[in-house]
Write an enzyme that holds these catalytic residues in place. Structure first.
Site, mmCIF file in Angstrom:
data_model
loop_
_atom_site.group_PDB
_atom_site.id
_atom_site.type_symbol
_atom_site.label_atom_id
_atom_site.label_comp_id
_atom_site.label_asym_id
_atom_site.label_seq_id
_atom_site.Cartn_x
_atom_site.Cartn_y
_atom_site.Cartn_z
ATOM 1 N N LYS A 21 47.339 -17.494 -46.342
ATOM 2 C CA LYS A 21 48.444 -18.165 -45.638
ATOM 3 C C LYS A 21 47.842 -19.342 -44.883
ATOM 4 C CE LYS A 21 51.952 -17.329 -42.048
ATOM 5 N NZ LYS A 21 53.038 -18.101 -42.611
ATOM 6 N N THR A 24 52.512 -22.671 -41.611
ATOM 7 C CA THR A 24 53.561 -21.927 -40.931
ATOM 8 C C THR A 24 54.695 -22.900 -40.687
ATOM 9 O OG1 THR A 24 54.112 -20.478 -39.066
ATOM 10 C CG2 THR A 24 52.611 -22.309 -38.598
ATOM 11 N N GLU A 74 52.350 -19.906 -48.122
ATOM 12 C CA GLU A 74 52.811 -18.845 -47.221
ATOM 13 C C GLU A 74 52.542 -17.462 -47.826
ATOM 14 O OE1 GLU A 74 54.178 -18.635 -44.229
ATOM 15 O OE2 GLU A 74 55.255 -20.478 -43.772
#
Length: 104
Positions: A21, A24, A74
């Site tokens: 990841k 954000t 993500e």
């Protein structure tokens, strides 16, 4: 103990630590971060510190502009990503994509 600068839901902790990841998506309340910022990261649920990240870039984005590439960053599918964002920010239409890297 130092306060954390940004928090993530606990379910994202392993993906962040593994480098799966790398972005954000936040609302305007967290749009003040800028490239080069070094942030202490905590879990949303208990504010427990778990890593430090460097902000690489911050840019505005809408749900319609999200792509499969964003979803991969993500570590989820595109529709899942859009659903998560709608659940967290049900009344927002403009978001901020924060790209980051894990600090060693």
């Amino acid at each position: 103990m130092q306060p954390n600068d940004i928090t993530f839901y606990q379910r994202f902790e392993a993906d962040i630590l593994a480098g799966r990841k790398t972005i954000t998506i936040r609302d305007k309340s967290e749009s003040y971060f800028k490239a080069g910022d070094i942030l202490r990261v905590g879990r949303f649920e208990d504010n427990q510190y778990f890593c430090t990240i460097e902000v690489l870039s911050v840019s505005p984005i809408t749900l319609d502009e999200l792509t499969e590439q964003h979803a991969m960053q993500e570590n989820m599918g595109l529709e899942e990503l859009k659903g998560v964002i709608r659940d967290i920010y049900p009344s927002e239409s403009i978001f901020y994509l924060i790209r980051f890297s894990l600090e060693a």
